[in-house]
Design an enzyme around this catalytic site. Structure first.
Site, mmCIF file in Angstrom:
data_model
loop_
_atom_site.group_PDB
_atom_site.id
_atom_site.type_symbol
_atom_site.label_atom_id
_atom_site.label_comp_id
_atom_site.label_asym_id
_atom_site.label_seq_id
_atom_site.Cartn_x
_atom_site.Cartn_y
_atom_site.Cartn_z
ATOM 1 N N LYS A 1 -2.603 -6.551 -8.790
ATOM 2 C CA LYS A 1 -3.376 -6.700 -7.552
ATOM 3 C C LYS A 1 -2.991 -5.585 -6.603
ATOM 4 O O LYS A 1 -1.893 -5.555 -6.058
ATOM 5 C CB LYS A 1 -3.128 -8.052 -6.873
ATOM 6 N N GLU B 1 12.481 -4.697 10.753
ATOM 7 C CA GLU B 1 11.937 -3.549 10.029
ATOM 8 C C GLU B 1 10.762 -2.983 10.836
ATOM 9 O O GLU B 1 9.893 -3.725 11.273
ATOM 10 C CB GLU B 1 11.438 -4.004 8.652
ATOM 11 N N TRP C 1 0.797 -1.219 0.000
ATOM 12 C CA TRP C 1 0.000 0.000 0.000
ATOM 13 C C TRP C 1 0.829 1.269 0.000
ATOM 14 O O TRP C 1 0.341 2.344 -0.276
ATOM 15 C CB TRP C 1 -0.917 0.018 1.239
ATOM 16 N N ASN C 2 2.148 1.172 0.323
ATOM 17 C CA ASN C 2 2.843 2.405 0.740
ATOM 18 C C ASN C 2 3.274 3.337 -0.378
ATOM 19 O O ASN C 2 3.575 4.490 -0.100
ATOM 20 C CB ASN C 2 4.043 2.061 1.634
ATOM 21 N N GLU D 1 10.840 -7.446 -4.326
ATOM 22 C CA GLU D 1 11.316 -6.172 -3.766
ATOM 23 C C GLU D 1 10.794 -6.132 -2.333
ATOM 24 O O GLU D 1 9.609 -5.896 -2.107
ATOM 25 C CB GLU D 1 10.740 -4.992 -4.567
ATOM 26 N N LEU D 2 11.679 -6.370 -1.371
ATOM 27 C CA LEU D 2 11.206 -6.586 0.000
ATOM 28 C C LEU D 2 11.668 -5.474 0.937
ATOM 29 O O LEU D 2 12.007 -4.387 0.509
ATOM 30 C CB LEU D 2 11.675 -7.961 0.476
ATOM 31 N N GLY E 1 6.687 -6.210 -1.313
ATOM 32 C CA GLY E 1 5.996 -6.380 -0.036
ATOM 33 C C GLY E 1 6.968 -6.873 1.016
ATOM 34 O O GLY E 1 8.187 -6.706 0.886
ATOM 35 N N GLY E 2 6.433 -7.496 2.044
ATOM 36 C CA GLY E 2 7.255 -7.931 3.166
ATOM 37 C C GLY E 2 7.884 -9.296 2.938
ATOM 38 O O GLY E 2 7.397 -10.093 2.130
ATOM 39 N N CYS F 1 10.461 1.323 2.290
ATOM 40 C CA CYS F 1 11.319 0.136 2.312
ATOM 41 C C CYS F 1 12.774 0.504 2.537
ATOM 42 O O CYS F 1 13.533 -0.259 3.113
ATOM 43 C CB CYS F 1 11.162 -0.640 1.014
HETATM 44 P P1 NAD Z 1 2.640 -7.289 2.521
HETATM 45 O O1 NAD Z 1 3.731 -8.240 2.216
HETATM 46 O O2 NAD Z 1 1.770 -7.561 3.696
HETATM 47 O O3 NAD Z 1 1.633 -7.161 1.268
HETATM 48 C C1 NAD Z 1 2.107 -6.872 -0.027
HETATM 49 C C2 NAD Z 1 1.116 -7.432 -1.044
HETATM 50 O O4 NAD Z 1 1.164 -8.857 -1.004
HETATM 51 C C3 NAD Z 1 -0.348 -7.047 -0.775
HETATM 52 O O5 NAD Z 1 -0.967 -6.730 -2.019
HETATM 53 C C4 NAD Z 1 -0.931 -8.321 -0.186
HETATM 54 O O6 NAD Z 1 -2.310 -8.466 -0.384
HETATM 55 C C5 NAD Z 1 -0.163 -9.377 -0.963
HETATM 56 N N1 NAD Z 1 -0.164 -10.707 -0.337
HETATM 57 C C6 NAD Z 1 -0.229 -11.009 0.981
HETATM 58 N N2 NAD Z 1 -0.201 -12.351 1.153
HETATM 59 C C7 NAD Z 1 -0.099 -12.906 -0.079
HETATM 60 C C8 NAD Z 1 -0.028 -14.253 -0.573
HETATM 61 N N3 NAD Z 1 -0.058 -15.299 0.251
HETATM 62 N N4 NAD Z 1 0.065 -14.451 -1.901
HETATM 63 C C9 NAD Z 1 0.109 -13.406 -2.749
HETATM 64 N N5 NAD Z 1 0.018 -12.106 -2.352
HETATM 65 C C10 NAD Z 1 -0.074 -11.860 -1.032
HETATM 66 O O7 NAD Z 1 3.321 -5.854 2.625
HETATM 67 P P2 NAD Z 1 2.696 -4.477 3.186
HETATM 68 O O8 NAD Z 1 2.582 -4.546 4.656
HETATM 69 O O9 NAD Z 1 1.511 -4.097 2.381
HETATM 70 O O10 NAD Z 1 3.894 -3.477 2.779
HETATM 71 C C11 NAD Z 1 5.002 -3.261 3.555
HETATM 72 C C12 NAD Z 1 6.197 -4.077 3.100
HETATM 73 O O11 NAD Z 1 6.528 -3.803 1.728
HETATM 74 C C13 NAD Z 1 7.430 -3.700 3.896
HETATM 75 O O12 NAD Z 1 8.163 -4.838 4.255
HETATM 76 C C14 NAD Z 1 8.220 -2.841 2.901
HETATM 77 O O13 NAD Z 1 9.593 -2.763 3.162
HETATM 78 C C15 NAD Z 1 7.919 -3.530 1.614
HETATM 79 N N6 NAD Z 1 8.205 -2.637 0.481
HETATM 80 C C16 NAD Z 1 9.301 -2.905 -0.311
HETATM 81 C C17 NAD Z 1 9.629 -2.044 -1.367
HETATM 82 C C18 NAD Z 1 10.812 -2.304 -2.266
HETATM 83 O O14 NAD Z 1 10.819 -1.780 -3.380
HETATM 84 N N7 NAD Z 1 11.817 -3.069 -1.846
HETATM 85 C C19 NAD Z 1 8.835 -0.925 -1.601
HETATM 86 C C20 NAD Z 1 7.737 -0.684 -0.776
HETATM 87 C C21 NAD Z 1 7.437 -1.555 0.262
#
Ligand code: NAD
Length: 490
Positions: A175, A382, A151-152, A250-251, A228-229, A284
């Site tokens: 998505k 984090e 979302w960020n 990209e985590l 995501g995470g 991130c």
């Molecule tokens: P998250 O991992 O909870 O969710 C990210 C996405 O993954 C969401 O759309 C979510 O619905 C989806 N998702 C969740 N479970 C899933 C599954 N089992 N299968 C497929 N998709 C699934 O992350 P968040 O809390 O929304 O965002 C924060 C994280 O994102 C932090 O760790 C941050 O560092 C990271 N982030 C990384 C970057 C980068 O470029 N490295 C940029 C922005 C954010």
């Protein structure tokens, strides 16, 4: 109340099973819109539409140059609507309007960059080691792309995926995060207005389970671009065992900023404050571990605390606001319990460590912790919130060792006036990006991504383009003789 439908195959629809979610405005804590949630039927329809768009109709027949023009038009439309898109992103996520509007304006540059690259994707003619053979390679679209974003920074993280994916001729199912999905549906309206053919960009939302799982394990998905995470990333990798999709990750990070005694202290203070408290720490690349050389430690910490105390916390739509709310209440709870744990583990609270007095909404005061060692919750994990852990070091080698002592490796900052030291330390740090005397700078031209548990693959730059193509090798027998008997060895 505003309701957003899913955008599939050029049409707007609700979920067949009636699934929907409420989205909360973090500044007020109130629900402000609802969104349809994609179930199995919508995921299947979106993937089928993307697959069809790649095999028949205008997109499949379009030249790379024409695709580039279409991406440019998308960039123009995003730039024109940047204020509106930014405002929706702010209402839905709590991220400062100043940042979302500026970032969305810049996002169009990513579309322009990849628009220009669309007709520069080339193969090669190979000097093959066999007579009478003409062998060449082509880079072809990789297949249906599942783009999964957090979302960020959704407008930005979408552009870094859609730009190269579309330039290479693929079609995408995007998505949106279930937290703050609204800006992605506003983006889908632009996709429709620009006339991107149906099925090329489909926008859905839903929770990780089942929507994210169904999409990323779908047999017709060839490429998963995930941000995501790290815990979610493990699911993504497991899901890809079902379809053997190529995955980029990209985590998160726990990025270090090293401040040497010869640094310009004002610049370094700005770098640390912007590097960690920018985007309310929900970035991130947040520089959430600062290592200060012992000789300037007290003076530097004093300056940091002084600056942190001046930060204006408030309505993310406000022009003067510098730190807004966190996206979810769960995030506030996580930050709050982590800070308490850090104090129990020996950290000294220098500033913050609480929610601001008298403010409704999901706010947390920018926090600075003086940490005696790295074995402390806020140093290891984090935070994704406005929490800075400060540590000190004596020698350059010690600083490098401390900075590298993390399972993450996304960003890093080095503040020094000594050029040779800047080069030495940036070479020695294990991270995908190093900023020297600056922090959080990004560009469509510069690859972005991490080492270790911060992920794999790169977004932005030429490198990302190749990650959305597959190599095809073509062998042509140029001999005037018919093909030889295969059972007679020569
Ligand atoms: P998250 O991992 O909870 O969710 C990210 C996405 O993954 C969401 O759309 C979510 O619905 C989806 N998702 C969740 N479970 C899933 C599954 N089992 N299968 C497929 N998709 C699934 O992350 P968040 O809390 O929304 O965002 C924060 C994280 O994102 C932090 O760790 C941050 O560092 C990271 N982030 C990384 C970057 C980068 O470029 N490295 C940029 C922005 C954010």
């Amino acid at each position: 109340m505003q309701h957003y439908q899913l955008y599939i195959d050029g049409d707007w629809c609700d979920a067949a099973d009636g699934g929907k979610l409420d989205s909360v405005n973090p500044a007020s804590g109130e629900v402000w819109c609802t969104c349809a949630v994609a179930g199995e039927s919508e995921v299947n329809r979106a993937v089928a539409a993307a697959r069809r768009a790649m095999s028949e109709g205008p997109w499949a027949e379009m030249t790379a140059t024409a695709r580039g023009k279409m991406l440019r038009a998308l960039g123009d439309a995003v730039a024109q609507k940047a204020q509106h898109l930014g405002e929706i992103e702010t209402i839905d996520s709590g991220k400062l309007a100043k940042e979302t509007k500026m970032q969305t304006g810049y996002v169009s540059d990513y579309y322009y960059y990849y628009a220009g690259l669309a007709d520069k994707v080339q193969g090669a003619t190979l000097p093959i080691d066999k007579p009478n053979m003409h062998v060449y390679t082509k880079r072809v679209p990789i297949g249906v792309v599942a783009a999964v974003v957090p979302w960020n920074a959704q407008m930005f993280l979408t552009a870094t995926k859609l730009g190269p994916a579309l330039a290479a001729g693929n079609a995408v199912v995007l998505k949106a995060s279930e937290q703050a999905p609204a800006p992605m549906f506003e983006f889908a309206k632009i996709v429709e207005e620009v006339g991107i053919p149906p099925g090329v960009i489909n926008v859905i939302t839903g929770h990780g389970e089942p929507c994210g799982r169904l999409l990323t394990s779908h047999p017709d998905v060839a490429r998963v671009a995930f941000t995501g995470g790290p815990e979610t990333a493990k699911h993504i990798v497991r899901n890809s065992a079902e379809n053997f999709a190529i995955v980029s990750l990209e985590l998160g990070g726990k990025s270090p900023i090293i401040v040497f005694e010869d640094a310009d202290l004002e610049g370094a203070v700005n770098g640390v404050i912007a590097g960690n408290f920018g985007a309310t720490g929900q970035s991130c690349v947040a520089g959430s571990r600062v290592f200060i050389q012992s000789s300037i430690r007290d003076k530097f910490l004093e300056k940091l605390v002084e600056r942190a105390a001046q930060i204006v916390i408030g309505d993310p739509l406000g022009d003067d606001t510098q730190v807004g709310p966190l996206c979810t209440q769960a995030q506030v709870d996580h930050v709050s319990s982590s800070v308490k744990m850090a104090v129990d583990e020996g950290a000294k609270l220098l500033h913050g460590g609480k929610q601001p007095d008298g403010m409704a909404g999901q706010y947390y005061v920018p926090t600075i912790l003086d940490c005696p060692h790295q074995d402390i919750q806020t140093v290891r994990e984090e935070m994704f919130g406005p929490v800075l852990s400060a540590l000190s070091f004596d020698t350059e080698d010690e600083a490098i060792a401390l900075a590298n002592d993390s399972r993450f490796g996304l960003g890093a900052g080095v503040f020094t006036e000594n050029l040779a030291r800047g080069l030495r330390v940036s070479d020695a740090i294990h991270s995908g990006i190093v900023w020297v005397n600056t922090y959080r700078a990004i560009s469509p031209i510069a690859p972005f991504g991490g080492f270790k548990h911060s992920g794999s693959g790169r977004e932005a730059g030429m490198e990302a383009m190749n990650e959305y193509t597959a190599i095809k090798t073509i062998w042509i027998n140029t001999s005037s003789e018919p093909m030889a008997n295969p059972f007679v060895m020569r």
